[in-house]
Motif scaffolding. Structure first.
Motif, PDB file in Angstrom:
ATOM      1  N   PHE A  88      25.217 -58.038  58.161  1.00 33.80           N
ATOM      2  CA  PHE A  88      26.360 -57.559  58.341  1.00 33.80           C
ATOM      3  C   PHE A  88      25.857 -57.003  60.209  1.00 33.80           C
ATOM      4  N   GLN A  89      26.961 -57.211  60.889  1.00 29.59           N
ATOM      5  CA  GLN A  89      26.162 -57.535  62.360  1.00 29.59           C
ATOM      6  C   GLN A  89      25.367 -56.637  63.073  1.00 29.59           C
ATOM      7  N   LYS A  90      25.173 -55.568  62.725  1.00 24.00           N
ATOM      8  CA  LYS A  90      23.956 -55.182  63.272  1.00 24.00           C
ATOM      9  C   LYS A  90      23.155 -54.707  61.597  1.00 24.00           C
ATOM     10  N   PRO A  91      21.849 -54.957  62.395  1.00 21.28           N
ATOM     11  CA  PRO A  91      21.097 -54.826  61.120  1.00 21.28           C
ATOM     12  C   PRO A  91      20.637 -53.862  61.344  1.00 21.28           C
ATOM     13  N   ASN A  92      20.974 -53.584  60.110  1.00 18.85           N
ATOM     14  CA  ASN A  92      20.996 -52.063  58.240  1.00 18.85           C
ATOM     15  C   ASN A  92      19.641 -52.059  57.764  1.00 18.85           C
ATOM     16  N   PRO A  93      18.398 -52.238  58.152  1.00 18.18           N
ATOM     17  CA  PRO A  93      17.538 -51.976  57.140  1.00 18.18           C
ATOM     18  C   PRO A  93      17.685 -51.097  57.238  1.00 18.18           C
ATOM     19  N   PHE A  94      16.882 -49.884  55.216  1.00 19.54           N
ATOM     20  CA  PHE A  94      16.521 -48.833  55.140  1.00 19.54           C
ATOM     21  C   PHE A  94      15.743 -48.284  55.725  1.00 19.54           C
ATOM     22  N   PRO A  95      15.852 -47.080  56.009  1.00 20.38           N
ATOM     23  CA  PRO A  95      14.270 -46.150  56.917  1.00 20.38           C
ATOM     24  C   PRO A  95      13.196 -46.121  55.899  1.00 20.38           C
ATOM     25  N   LYS A  96      12.631 -47.654  54.973  1.00 22.15           N
ATOM     26  CA  LYS A  96      11.992 -47.359  54.363  1.00 22.15           C
ATOM     27  C   LYS A  96      10.349 -48.324  55.236  1.00 22.15           C
ATOM     28  N   SER A  97       9.339 -48.997  53.978  1.00 26.16           N
ATOM     29  CA  SER A  97       8.602 -49.803  54.513  1.00 26.16           C
ATOM     30  C   SER A  97       9.112 -50.915  54.762  1.00 26.16           C
ATOM     31  N   VAL A  98       8.826 -52.399  55.063  1.00 27.33           N
ATOM     32  CA  VAL A  98       8.863 -53.626  55.387  1.00 27.33           C
ATOM     33  C   VAL A  98       8.514 -54.224  53.969  1.00 27.33           C
ATOM     34  N   PHE A  99       7.815 -53.936  53.419  1.00 29.98           N
ATOM     35  CA  PHE A  99       7.971 -54.220  51.417  1.00 29.98           C
ATOM     36  C   PHE A  99       9.266 -53.659  50.892  1.00 29.98           C
ATOM     37  N   ASP A 100       9.485 -52.229  51.307  1.00 29.94           N
ATOM     38  CA  ASP A 100      10.343 -51.675  49.920  1.00 29.94           C
ATOM     39  C   ASP A 100      11.578 -51.982  50.081  1.00 29.94           C
ATOM     40  N   ASN A 101      12.112 -52.610  51.755  1.00 30.94           N
ATOM     41  CA  ASN A 101      13.128 -53.465  51.973  1.00 30.94           C
ATOM     42  C   ASN A 101      13.340 -53.869  51.225  1.00 30.94           C
ATOM     43  N   VAL A 102      13.173 -55.495  51.072  1.00 33.02           N
ATOM     44  CA  VAL A 102      12.881 -56.624  50.769  1.00 33.02           C
ATOM     45  C   VAL A 102      12.673 -56.286  48.943  1.00 33.02           C
ATOM     46  N   ALA A 103      11.989 -55.276  48.556  1.00 33.09           N
ATOM     47  CA  ALA A 103      11.335 -55.073  47.190  1.00 33.09           C
ATOM     48  C   ALA A 103      13.112 -54.417  46.809  1.00 33.09           C
ATOM     49  N   TYR A 104      13.688 -53.892  47.716  1.00 38.37           N
ATOM     50  CA  TYR A 104      15.152 -52.827  46.706  1.00 38.37           C
ATOM     51  C   TYR A 104      15.617 -53.492  45.852  1.00 38.37           C
ATOM     52  N   GLY A 105      16.117 -54.806  45.765  1.00 36.78           N
ATOM     53  CA  GLY A 105      17.096 -55.046  46.050  1.00 36.78           C
ATOM     54  C   GLY A 105      16.718 -55.655  43.984  1.00 36.78           C
ATOM     55  N   PRO A 106      15.413 -56.780  44.135  1.00 30.56           N
ATOM     56  CA  PRO A 106      15.021 -56.524  42.719  1.00 30.56           C
ATOM     57  C   PRO A 106      14.807 -55.793  42.076  1.00 30.56           C
ATOM     58  N   ARG A 107      14.103 -54.140  42.392  1.00 35.53           N
ATOM     59  CA  ARG A 107      14.128 -53.181  41.544  1.00 35.53           C
ATOM     60  C   ARG A 107      15.564 -52.601  40.471  1.00 35.53           C
ATOM     61  N   ILE A 108      16.249 -52.876  41.639  1.00 29.37           N
ATOM     62  CA  ILE A 108      18.035 -51.906  41.083  1.00 29.37           C
ATOM     63  C   ILE A 108      18.072 -52.962  40.326  1.00 29.37           C
ATOM     64  N   HIS A 109      17.693 -54.345  39.880  1.00 24.01           N
ATOM     65  CA  HIS A 109      18.265 -55.236  38.919  1.00 24.01           C
ATOM     66  C   HIS A 109      17.517 -55.616  38.222  1.00 24.01           C
ATOM     67  N   GLY A 110      15.884 -54.569  37.732  1.00 24.73           N
ATOM     68  CA  GLY A 110      15.409 -54.424  36.665  1.00 24.73           C
ATOM     69  C   GLY A 110      13.632 -54.550  37.433  1.00 24.73           C
ATOM     70  N   VAL A 111      13.926 -54.914  38.106  1.00 30.81           N
ATOM     71  CA  VAL A 111      11.874 -55.412  38.259  1.00 30.81           C
ATOM     72  C   VAL A 111      11.128 -54.682  38.903  1.00 30.81           C
ATOM     73  N   ARG A 112       9.939 -54.656  37.838  1.00 31.29           N
ATOM     74  CA  ARG A 112       9.476 -52.870  37.987  1.00 31.29           C
ATOM     75  C   ARG A 112       7.940 -54.030  38.276  1.00 31.29           C
ATOM     76  N   ASN A 113       7.602 -55.347  37.498  1.00 30.08           N
ATOM     77  CA  ASN A 113       6.191 -55.825  37.583  1.00 30.08           C
ATOM     78  C   ASN A 113       5.335 -55.730  39.316  1.00 30.08           C
ATOM     79  N   ARG A 114       4.650 -55.089  39.529  1.00 28.27           N
ATOM     80  CA  ARG A 114       4.084 -54.849  40.796  1.00 28.27           C
ATOM     81  C   ARG A 114       3.585 -56.137  41.665  1.00 28.27           C
ATOM     82  N   ARG A 115       3.582 -57.076  40.610  1.00 26.22           N
ATOM     83  CA  ARG A 115       2.911 -58.541  41.025  1.00 26.22           C
ATOM     84  C   ARG A 115       4.405 -59.436  40.856  1.00 26.22           C
ATOM     85  N   GLU A 116       5.234 -59.435  40.121  1.00 28.59           N
ATOM     86  CA  GLU A 116       6.395 -60.129  40.534  1.00 28.59           C
ATOM     87  C   GLU A 116       6.883 -59.591  41.810  1.00 28.59           C
TER      88      GLU A 116
END
Length: 274
Positions: free
Chosen positions: A114-142
């Motif tokens: 989007f036009q303005k950055p809209n990171p979630f108020p979470k850690s850097v890691f959790d921001n990037v991992a958010y989508g994969p988790r929503i789509h069922g990825v649970r394995n920490r290494r993955e």
């Protein structure tokens, strides 16, 4: 709006005159596609091919329908009350608005920045991992592998690899925008939509985002809406000009900016309006 200098136009005109877009199959195809808000057309019967693997810029004055068209590709306009569509909008020959389309699956295939950055108020890691988790990825290494790979693609890994547990809101504006790009890439989309992605950034951060777009070209199909014609000229292979909800002209970028076929396009590029 800054106009092109003679030197800038000469550099553009010095590019290849071959038809960049026509050599590639369409990844997205609009066929007499319209978007209405409360019955009033915001996009009017647009017919347009978006070539696979290239960067297509959509330019035009404010309110011309370019962002509405962009948001239609992953059905973000569904969230607006009273919004409706007509015609067809195809992604790999499947109508995005056809019966039975899984919108969640569609948005996995079509990422958006989007036009303005809209990171979630979470850690850097959790921001990037958010989508994969929503789509069922649970394995920490993955998840760790996905996060690193996405941050590398977004040209951010070296800057944040020791800050993955920090709140994403502590990053600079440019870093936040690249984090949002990494978040979009984490679910491995085919298509990346960018709605004025650098309008709130300083020149240095803007340059990094533009370089990133160049690096992602070919791996992803990218559609970027921008009010900045110099940016469109720098980053895109194809450019579409919209005015009053209508598609006026689309061509290879160097051709559209140096030898436009329509007077409205020429008037806009030369600053007579907009």
């Amino acid at each position: 709006m800054r106009l092109f200098t003679v030197q800038e136009l000469s550099r553009l005109d010095g590019g290849s005159s071959s038809a960049v877009g026509t050599a590639r199959p369409a990844h997205v195809r609009a066929e007499d596609f319209s978007v209405y808000y409360g019955g009033q057309p915001a996009v009017r019967e647009v017919t347009l091919d978006i070539p696979r693997g290239l960067v297509t810029a959509v330019i035009g004055p404010s309110g011309c329908g370019k962002s509405t068209f962009l948001r239609a590709v992953n059905r973000m306009n569904d969230l607006i009350p009273g919004c409706s569509v007509s015609g067809r909008l195809l992604l790999d020959d499947e109508d995005v608005y056809g019966p039975g389309v899984d919108v969640t699956a569609l948005r996995k295939r079509v990422g958006m920045v989007f036009q303005k950055p809209n990171p979630f108020p979470k850690s850097v890691f959790d921001n990037v991992a958010y989508g994969p988790r929503i789509h069922g990825v649970r394995n920490r290494r993955e998840l760790v592998e996905i996060v690193e790979r996405s941050l590398v693609k977004a040209a951010l890994w070296e800057e944040v690899k020791d800050r993955l547990s920090e709140n994403a809101l502590s990053l600079s504006g440019g870093q936040q925008q690249r984090l949002c790009i990494a978040r979009a890439l984490a679910v491995e989309p085919e298509l990346l939509l960018m709605d004025e992605p650098t309008s709130s950034l300083d020149p240095i951060a803007t340059d990094r985002i533009e370089n990133l777009i160049a690096e992602l070209r070919g791996t992803y199909t990218i559609i970027i809406v921008t009010h900045n014609m110099q940016q469109a000229a720098r980053v895109s292979d194809r450019t579409a000009f919209m005015y009053m909800g209508e598609l006026i002209e689309v061509d290879d970028t160097n051709i559209l900016f140096t030898r436009p076929g329509q007077k409205k396009t020429q008037d806009y590029i030369t600053g007579r309006f907009g």
